[in-house]
Design a protein around this motif. Structure first.
Motif, short mmCIF file in Angstrom:
data_model
loop_
_atom_site.label_atom_id
_atom_site.label_comp_id
_atom_site.label_asym_id
_atom_site.label_seq_id
_atom_site.Cartn_x
_atom_site.Cartn_y
_atom_site.Cartn_z
N MET A 261 -2.32 2.73 -0.50
CA MET A 261 -1.23 2.49 -1.28
C MET A 261 -0.22 1.27 -0.95
O MET A 261 -0.26 1.04 0.39
CB MET A 261 -0.02 3.82 -1.44
N SER A 262 0.03 0.63 -2.07
CA SER A 262 1.00 -0.56 -1.56
C SER A 262 2.22 -0.21 -1.97
O SER A 262 2.67 0.18 -2.86
CB SER A 262 0.46 -1.88 -2.51
N LEU A 263 3.17 -0.28 -0.80
CA LEU A 263 4.66 -0.24 -1.26
C LEU A 263 5.51 -1.53 -1.65
O LEU A 263 6.59 -1.34 -1.58
CB LEU A 263 5.42 0.60 -0.03
N THR A 264 4.54 -2.31 -1.93
CA THR A 264 5.20 -3.78 -2.45
C THR A 264 5.90 -3.59 -3.66
O THR A 264 5.32 -3.20 -4.55
CB THR A 264 4.31 -4.68 -2.09
N PRO A 265 7.28 -3.94 -4.04
CA PRO A 265 7.98 -3.90 -5.35
C PRO A 265 7.19 -5.10 -6.02
O PRO A 265 6.47 -5.91 -5.80
CB PRO A 265 9.31 -4.15 -4.98
N PRO A 266 7.36 -4.58 -7.67
CA PRO A 266 7.84 -3.58 -8.27
C PRO A 266 6.94 -2.40 -8.24
O PRO A 266 5.76 -2.52 -8.40
CB PRO A 266 7.96 -4.14 -9.70
N PHE A 267 7.51 -0.97 -8.43
CA PHE A 267 6.70 -0.02 -8.51
C PHE A 267 6.39 0.50 -9.95
O PHE A 267 7.29 -0.15 -10.91
CB PHE A 267 7.53 1.14 -7.96
N ALA A 268 5.34 1.04 -10.53
CA ALA A 268 5.15 1.61 -11.93
C ALA A 268 6.08 2.35 -12.31
O ALA A 268 7.07 3.21 -11.68
CB ALA A 268 3.71 1.94 -12.01
#
Length: 499
Positions: free
Chosen positions: A307-314
């Motif tokens: 998982m990528s926690l880089t913004p932006p999120f869906a």
């Protein structure tokens, strides 16, 4: 007598023998110069010749993990929980009493060591002991396999034993400490004031949950362990504290699962003049920043997923998610109107095999459909927004849509990590919502919200436009440490009583 009993008896005999020698078997303190980890960090790269030239002296301490003897030479392996180092023992290098102490040591004992660092013929960094100090006896034998304690029941019930033998457990809780520190630093860096609110409350409010009940004898009144600090934090915003947060323990009298413990930690915060859209952007930044500060990256593994926690999120609206999942499962079109009509929504739930309670409204049924069909599919960070009013008694309605409130939940790894909304600040509407909850309670819903007259009174003094959020610290740590159960990230989780 069992092998375990024999070992315990021998260890107690060794303790008695130490006392007979005049050794203080429970000393009050020990002044060490270096931790084992300090020594490994400072000298592990030094060669044999460099150590011989420098001959560094140390006073260190640790728990014995191994004892080996080879003729006149013996070796101990000791650990401070972070690193381990070897100790070289020779009778002609120790005072007579210290060598007698060595002969009475057991695996698991705590000792202090004085000596110089060198490398053995096998090139292992080692302390050549010139003094030994007895610090504490391990009276119960440790698990034989030093690579880990695999019985999860024992790991949770005897966390001290888990921490002794499982380096991974120590890493998890060290990461947890860094997560909490990073959250606090993020919030205070944005002008938030850290506060403390009551853990025992006369009215359990701020969430839809069943509370734990206790009684104050002197005041002769029932009290509830808080299910959330929300209503007290918003009282502070009424009082003019525009940005407040609390890292808090909350308690909910609910079932236990891999994602639920009756006692858990949240970070809850409120910001005046903001709405839920502002908090979405802030939450993206919070999660990514905390990840980078606590584990060094915002790219994580959880179970079989990356998982990528880089913004932006869906971003995904709750009704759209429920409608799409229901349509796909049933093989026919489901409309937004179907989910807003109680009779149609109940029919959909029956067709989908989703359990609902008698008398539940369309909004609550829609949430049940979403939870059954969508939650565990939301692996990558996703904001699910715009919830039914029925399940959000403290949230502000969307303009022109009385059935919907400005609320979002953040999902990562298939479960909820955060919950936020634009705060309802109309005291008349808040009273009406509480009255609706009282009707739910009369129908037997033990999680329905109680009436809180003082909170309504606070709103009547004026709450400016405000947004608030709760972030599950335990669940965030689960994600950042790849821990499958919430019990893996709580030092002392609640366990069923043993017979």
């Amino acid at each position: 007598m069992s092998s375990q009993d024999e070992q315990v008896a021998q260890r107690r005999s060794n303790l008695d023998a130490l006392a007979t020698l005049g050794v203080d078997v429970y000393p009050h303190a020990f002044e060490r110069r270096h931790t084992v980890a300090d020594l490994v960090d400072a000298y592990n790269a030094r060669t044999h010749d460099e150590l011989e030239a420098e001959r560094p002296e140390t006073v260190t301490s640790g728990r014995i993990l191994a004892i080996r003897s080879f003729g006149k030479a013996s070796f101990l392996a000791i650990s401070d929980g972070r690193a381990r180092i070897q100790v070289y023992i020779r009778q002609d290098s120790l005072p007579p009493l210290d060598f007698q102490i060595f002969k009475l040591l057991d695996i698991g004992d705590w000792i202090g060591v004085e000596g110089r660092l060198f490398r053995t013929k096998t090139n292992e960094l080692t302390v050549w002991a010139s003094r030994l100090h007895f610090l504490a006896k391990c009276l119960l034998p440790l698990p034989e396999k030093w690579h880990g304690l695999t019985d999860v029941e024992i790991r949770y019930r005897q966390r001290y034993l888990d921490l002794i033998v499982n380096a991974e457990s120590r890493r998890v809780f060290e990461t947890r400490g860094r997560v909490v520190s990073a959250v606090r630093e993020f919030m205070t860096g944005r002008g938030y004031l850290e506060v403390e609110t009551p853990m025992m409350q006369p009215i359990a409010g701020g969430a839809l949950a069943r509370p734990f009940v206790t009684h104050h004898n002197a005041l002769d009144m029932p009290l509830y362990l808080r299910i959330a600090p929300e209503l007290y934090l918003k009282r502070l915003t009424v009082g003019g504290l525009e940005r407040v947060f609390e890292i808090n323990r909350s308690f909910r009298n609910e079932g236990i699962s891999t994602q639920h413990n009756p006692e858990f930690t949240m970070m809850e915060f409120y910001e005046a003049y903001a709405d839920y859209q502002v908090l979405m952007r802030m939450t993206e930044e919070l999660v990514a920043t905390v990840a980078r500060q606590s584990i060094g990256t915002d790219q994580i593994a959880f179970g079989d997923h990356r998982m990528s926690l880089t913004p932006p999120f869906a971003r995904l609206s709750l009704r759209d998610a429920a409608r799409a999942a229901a349509s796909s499962t049933l093989g026919r079109a489901v409309s937004d109107g179907d989910l807003r009509n109680q009779e149609c929504a109940a029919g959909l739930a029956r067709a989908l095999g989703v359990d609902i309670e008698q008398g539940e409204g369309a909004g609550k049924i829609t949430c049940a459909i979403f939870e059954a069909l969508c939650e565990d599919q939301l692996i990558q960070p996703t904001f699910v927004y715009d919830f039914p009013t029925e399940v959000s008694p403290l949230s502000k309605q969307k303009p022109g849509d009385p059935d919907t409130v400005e609320r979002f939940e953040l999902y990562i790894g298939g479960f909820e990590v955060a919950n936020a909304f634009s705060e309802l600040n109309d005291p008349a509407e808040q009273r009406r919502r509480f009255e609706d909850q009282l009707k739910e309670r009369a129908r037997g819903n033990v999680e329905a919200h109680a009436m809180d007259e003082d909170y309504i009174r606070a709103l009547e003094y004026g709450l400016p436009p405000t947004a608030g959020e709760g972030v599950g610290i335990d669940r965030l740590v689960m994600l950042l440490t790849n821990s499958p159960s919430i019990r893996d990230v709580i030092l002392f989780p609640l366990m069923r009583k043993r017979e």
